[in-house]
Design a protein around this motif. Structure first.
Motif, mmCIF file in Angstrom:
data_model
loop_
_atom_site.group_PDB
_atom_site.id
_atom_site.type_symbol
_atom_site.label_atom_id
_atom_site.label_comp_id
_atom_site.label_asym_id
_atom_site.label_seq_id
_atom_site.Cartn_x
_atom_site.Cartn_y
_atom_site.Cartn_z
ATOM 1 N N THR A 80 0.848 -1.188 0.000
ATOM 2 C CA THR A 80 0.000 0.000 0.000
ATOM 3 C C THR A 80 0.891 1.248 0.000
ATOM 4 N N ASN A 81 0.716 2.070 -1.014
ATOM 5 C CA ASN A 81 1.592 3.225 -1.225
ATOM 6 C C ASN A 81 0.838 4.537 -1.043
ATOM 7 N N MET A 82 1.248 5.349 -0.069
ATOM 8 C CA MET A 82 0.741 6.718 0.132
ATOM 9 C C MET A 82 -0.772 6.755 0.399
ATOM 10 N N THR A 83 -1.267 5.713 1.033
ATOM 11 C CA THR A 83 -2.703 5.624 1.308
ATOM 12 C C THR A 83 -3.011 5.773 2.794
ATOM 13 N N MET A 84 -2.112 5.273 3.663
ATOM 14 C CA MET A 84 -2.442 5.196 5.090
ATOM 15 C C MET A 84 -2.727 6.564 5.710
ATOM 16 N N HIS A 85 -2.110 7.640 5.159
ATOM 17 C CA HIS A 85 -2.370 8.961 5.765
ATOM 18 C C HIS A 85 -3.795 9.453 5.477
ATOM 19 N N HIS A 86 -4.513 8.726 4.622
ATOM 20 C CA HIS A 86 -5.916 9.066 4.350
ATOM 21 C C HIS A 86 -6.890 8.217 5.187
ATOM 22 N N ILE A 87 -6.363 7.276 5.962
ATOM 23 C CA ILE A 87 -7.226 6.318 6.678
ATOM 24 C C ILE A 87 -7.308 6.700 8.158
ATOM 25 N N ASN A 88 -8.530 6.772 8.688
ATOM 26 C CA ASN A 88 -8.728 7.190 10.082
ATOM 27 C C ASN A 88 -7.947 6.351 11.066
ATOM 28 N N ASP A 89 -8.259 5.045 11.056
ATOM 29 C CA ASP A 89 -7.794 4.154 12.117
ATOM 30 C C ASP A 89 -6.650 3.278 11.595
ATOM 31 N N VAL A 90 -5.441 3.691 11.929
ATOM 32 C CA VAL A 90 -4.242 3.012 11.414
ATOM 33 C C VAL A 90 -4.157 1.580 11.934
ATOM 34 N N ASN A 91 -4.534 1.378 13.193
ATOM 35 C CA ASN A 91 -4.485 0.016 13.767
ATOM 36 C C ASN A 91 -5.441 -0.915 13.046
ATOM 37 N N ASN A 92 -6.633 -0.421 12.773
ATOM 38 C CA ASN A 92 -7.631 -1.210 12.048
ATOM 39 C C ASN A 92 -7.131 -1.535 10.639
ATOM 40 N N PHE A 93 -6.501 -0.551 10.001
ATOM 41 C CA PHE A 93 -5.988 -0.718 8.633
ATOM 42 C C PHE A 93 -4.922 -1.818 8.597
ATOM 43 N N VAL A 94 -3.928 -1.706 9.473
ATOM 44 C CA VAL A 94 -2.828 -2.682 9.470
ATOM 45 C C VAL A 94 -3.358 -4.062 9.865
ATOM 46 N N GLU A 121 7.200 5.114 15.570
ATOM 47 C CA GLU A 121 6.689 4.367 16.724
ATOM 48 C C GLU A 121 5.204 3.988 16.545
ATOM 49 N N ILE A 122 4.426 4.889 15.959
ATOM 50 C CA ILE A 122 2.989 4.645 15.749
ATOM 51 C C ILE A 122 2.807 3.467 14.783
ATOM 52 N N VAL A 123 3.601 3.472 13.733
ATOM 53 C CA VAL A 123 3.503 2.426 12.712
ATOM 54 C C VAL A 123 3.992 1.099 13.300
ATOM 55 N N TYR A 124 5.115 1.172 14.013
ATOM 56 C CA TYR A 124 5.687 -0.034 14.637
ATOM 57 C C TYR A 124 4.649 -0.673 15.570
ATOM 58 N N GLN A 125 4.001 0.166 16.399
ATOM 59 C CA GLN A 125 3.020 -0.347 17.367
ATOM 60 C C GLN A 125 1.810 -0.964 16.657
ATOM 61 N N ALA A 126 1.387 -0.374 15.548
ATOM 62 C CA ALA A 126 0.255 -0.938 14.780
ATOM 63 C C ALA A 126 0.629 -2.323 14.251
ATOM 64 N N PHE A 127 1.881 -2.485 13.830
ATOM 65 C CA PHE A 127 2.358 -3.781 13.326
ATOM 66 C C PHE A 127 2.391 -4.801 14.474
ATOM 67 N N VAL A 128 2.876 -4.374 15.641
ATOM 68 C CA VAL A 128 2.930 -5.268 16.814
ATOM 69 C C VAL A 128 1.502 -5.674 17.188
#
Ligand SMILES: C[S@@+](CC[C@H](N)C(=O)[O-])C[C@H]1O[C@@H](n2cnc3c(N)ncnc32)[C@H](O)[C@@H]1O
Length: 201
Positions: free
Chosen positions: A109-123, A163-170
């Motif tokens: 997914t390229n340049m899309t996540m900044h448009h998505i409300n809930d990053v945890n839900n997305f990942v 850190e936000i992205v790392y935590q969503a992955f964890v």
């Protein structure tokens, strides 16, 4: 939706978009050690397919999902024009719909996540869509000054701290997580760094 519907037909006319997508595709291919010819690829927020078409010739199939009708129309027209039958785009909104589970070898997914409300839900949804051992690859902006987009309608996040992205992955149960700088985009306002985040299910 409206914003991207309006942009769809001219999306590929900006060289930095095309180049950014190609850098992402090349980096993913560098990371993938296995033979990818039997891979099923999910390209989330696929837009006009700049990333998808970088894979289509090398893999079994590519599914592009995006909530913009205009983008999906352009995506499927391009596939038809070049006679590629293993690539198809579907309308899908990650905020309200689930993904098929245990289906894909990689989700990109390229340049899309900044448009998505809930990053945890997305990942989490992307992770669930993978087969066991499958990998997720996200490219997006590092934290920015809010001037990357000339119009911030539909921009939910001004980039991300690692850190936000790392935590969503964890939280999504992903392993072997790695986040690093992928490339930079020069604009008159500033230079914007883009990261690639990788994890394995
Ligand atoms: C900046 S564009 C990137 C397009 C493409 N990945 C590329 O590299 O050119 C972001 C895309 O995300 C899509 N998008 C934004 N929010 C979405 C959502 N909630 N569900 C599905 N797609 C979404 C937009 O329609 C748009 O095509």
């Amino acid at each position: 939706m409206g914003r991207f519907d309006d942009l769809a037909k001219a999306w590929d006319s900006k060289p930095e978009r095309v180049e950014g997508a190609m850098v992402f595709v090349d980096k993913i291919k560098e990371y993938l050690k296995s033979d990818i010819k039997n891979f099923k690829v999910l390209d989330y927020g696929c837009g006009s397919g700049l990333v998808s078409f970088g894979f289509a010739g090398d893999v079994e199939s590519v599914e592009g999902l995006d909530y913009s009708f205009g983008m999906i129309e352009v995506y499927n027209e391009k596939a038809k024009d070049i006679g590629m039958e293993n690539i198809f785009g579907y309308i899908h909104d990650i905020n309200t719909q689930d993904l098929n589970e245990n289906k894909y070898d990689i989700a990109v997914t390229n340049m899309t996540m900044h448009h998505i409300n809930d990053v945890n839900n997305f990942v989490n949804k992307l992770a669930k869509s993978l087969k066991t051992g499958g990998q997720i690859f996200i490219a997006d902006l590092y934290k920015e000054d809010g001037a990357f987009h000339s119009d911030n309608a539909d921009v939910i996040h001004f980039g991300f701290e690692e850190e936000i992205v790392y935590q969503a992955f964890v939280n999504a149960g992903l392993k072997d997580i790695n986040i690093e700088k992928l490339h930079s985009i020069e604009k008159p306002t500033n230079t914007y760094d883009i990261f690639i985040a990788i994890g394995t299910k």
